[in-house]
Design a protein around this motif. Structure first.
Motif, PDB file in Angstrom:
ATOM      1  N   LEU A   1       3.328  -0.378   5.716  1.00  0.00           N
ATOM      2  CA  LEU A   1       2.118  -0.443   6.537  1.00  0.00           C
ATOM      3  C   LEU A   1       2.309   0.250   7.883  1.00  0.00           C
ATOM      4  CD1 LEU A   1       1.037  -4.132   5.832  1.00  0.00           C
ATOM      5  CD2 LEU A   1      -0.171  -2.072   5.097  1.00  0.00           C
TER       6      LEU A   1
ATOM      7  N   ARG B   1      -2.883   3.489   2.560  1.00  0.00           N
ATOM      8  CA  ARG B   1      -3.160   2.229   1.871  1.00  0.00           C
ATOM      9  C   ARG B   1      -1.899   1.788   1.148  1.00  0.00           C
ATOM     10  NH1 ARG B   1      -8.359   1.720  -2.227  1.00  0.00           N
ATOM     11  NH2 ARG B   1      -8.166  -0.491  -2.784  1.00  0.00           N
ATOM     12  N   VAL B   2      -1.648   0.483   1.109  1.00  0.00           N
ATOM     13  CA  VAL B   2      -0.446  -0.058   0.481  1.00  0.00           C
ATOM     14  C   VAL B   2      -0.854  -1.093  -0.558  1.00  0.00           C
ATOM     15  CG1 VAL B   2       1.731  -1.291   0.832  1.00  0.00           C
ATOM     16  CG2 VAL B   2       0.914   0.322   2.575  1.00  0.00           C
ATOM     17  N   VAL B   3      -0.375  -0.898  -1.777  1.00  0.00           N
ATOM     18  CA  VAL B   3      -0.689  -1.800  -2.894  1.00  0.00           C
ATOM     19  C   VAL B   3       0.623  -2.221  -3.545  1.00  0.00           C
ATOM     20  CG1 VAL B   3      -1.852  -2.020  -5.123  1.00  0.00           C
ATOM     21  CG2 VAL B   3      -2.892  -0.644  -3.306  1.00  0.00           C
TER      22      VAL B   3
ATOM     23  N   ALA C   1       3.167 -10.542  -1.028  1.00  0.00           N
ATOM     24  CA  ALA C   1       2.623  -9.230  -0.651  1.00  0.00           C
ATOM     25  C   ALA C   1       1.342  -9.400   0.154  1.00  0.00           C
ATOM     26  CB  ALA C   1       2.359  -8.401  -1.898  1.00  0.00           C
TER      27      ALA C   1
ATOM     28  N   VAL D   1       6.812  -4.237   2.429  1.00  0.00           N
ATOM     29  CA  VAL D   1       5.384  -4.017   2.689  1.00  0.00           C
ATOM     30  C   VAL D   1       5.152  -3.689   4.159  1.00  0.00           C
ATOM     31  CG1 VAL D   1       3.146  -5.178   2.860  1.00  0.00           C
ATOM     32  CG2 VAL D   1       4.504  -5.358   0.764  1.00  0.00           C
TER      33      VAL D   1
ATOM     34  N   ALA E   1      -0.541  -6.517   2.390  1.00  0.00           N
ATOM     35  CA  ALA E   1      -0.835  -5.533   1.348  1.00  0.00           C
ATOM     36  C   ALA E   1      -1.845  -6.091   0.350  1.00  0.00           C
ATOM     37  CB  ALA E   1       0.435  -5.137   0.609  1.00  0.00           C
ATOM     38  N   GLU E   2      -2.520  -5.196  -0.329  1.00  0.00           N
ATOM     39  CA  GLU E   2      -3.253  -5.578  -1.523  1.00  0.00           C
ATOM     40  C   GLU E   2      -2.226  -5.787  -2.635  1.00  0.00           C
ATOM     41  OE1 GLU E   2      -6.564  -2.697  -2.204  1.00  0.00           O
ATOM     42  OE2 GLU E   2      -5.718  -1.786  -0.399  1.00  0.00           O
TER      43      GLU E   2
END
Length: 244
Positions: free
Chosen positions: A43, A50-52, A64, A39, A69-70
């Motif tokens: 980022l 955006r990081v999911v 996470a 993650v 992160a989401e």
């Protein structure tokens, strides 16, 4: 051709079940779980907006979130791209979705830019992946190294683990397991049943090809990452982090 900027969402599919390395995303490296490091590198990418993380495990979800992160809790899925498709419903504003592997360290903006570039062209494919030259004969013969054959339009002919099974398709490249999708293409992918080639080779990208879809392949002269697939891989990466 420069990339047109629309929101680029990296989705990291991460599951608790792994045959070769159980609970792999939570394996500790330098005091943090593997998913934390994956993650954080995502980022840091300037090419990602955006990081999911898409996961079936609350502990991975928590790790996470701790990394910044989401996270989306998903159901069970045949492959990582199916898991990405479920999570993508929660990011309808995405212009492009990148499936970033949860066990790969060393990603760069150069690789992401190369991955996305074929999707920007006129009459482009709606899914792309990445390849680099095979390093030696050992990789050519290793079924753990996935090979891809590319036509003169830069599209995948097929993927396989064993070169001998392909006949005369020209020289293969080493496949790098990153995927980029137009959101509708990702939804279309998930709507397809796993194909016979996908089940035989355990390669999800064959589902798309065997449905008659175009899959663009971006190539780089070299691109080295650290993949954590086995206990030996984990120990090697731990030594690398310790040396730093």
């Amino acid at each position: 051709m420069p990339l047109r900027r629309s929101q680029i969402v990296a989705v990291i599919p991460a599951r608790a079940g792994s045959t070769r390395l159980p609970n792999k995303p939570l394996a500790l490296i330098d005091g943090h779980p593997l998913i934390f490091h994956v993650v954080r590198q995502a980022l840091d990418l300037h090419s990602v907006d955006r990081v999911v993380v898409a996961t079936d495990d609350p502990d991975i979800e928590a790790a996470a979130n701790q990394a910044g992160a989401e996270a989306v809790l998903t159901g069970e899925h045949p492959c990582g791209s199916d898991r990405c498709a479920e999570a993508a419903v929660h990011v309808p504003e995405a212009g492009w979705i990148i499936n970033l592997q949860a066990d790969v360290l060393g990603l760069t903006d150069r690789a992401i830019t190369a991955l996305l570039a074929p999707l920007q062209e006129e009459n482009a494919a709606r899914m792309s992946t990445l390849a680099v030259p095979l390093r030696d004969e050992g990789e050519r013969q290793n079924p753990g190294v996935v090979k891809v054959w590319i036509d003169d339009r830069g599209e995948a002919l097929t993927f396989a683990r064993h070169c001998a099974s392909l006949g005369d398709q020209g020289d293969p490249w080493r496949h790098v397991g990153l995927y980029a999708f137009h959101p509708q293409a990702l939804a279309d992918f998930a709507a397809l049943a796993p194909s016979s080639g996908e089940r035989r080779e355990k390669l999800e990208q064959l589902r798309w090809l065997e449905a008659g879809k175009k899959l663009a392949v971006a190539t780089l002269p070299e691109f080295e990452v650290e993949e954590v697939n086995t206990p030996d891989d984990l120990e090697r990466v731990r030594r690398i982090f310790h040396a730093r």
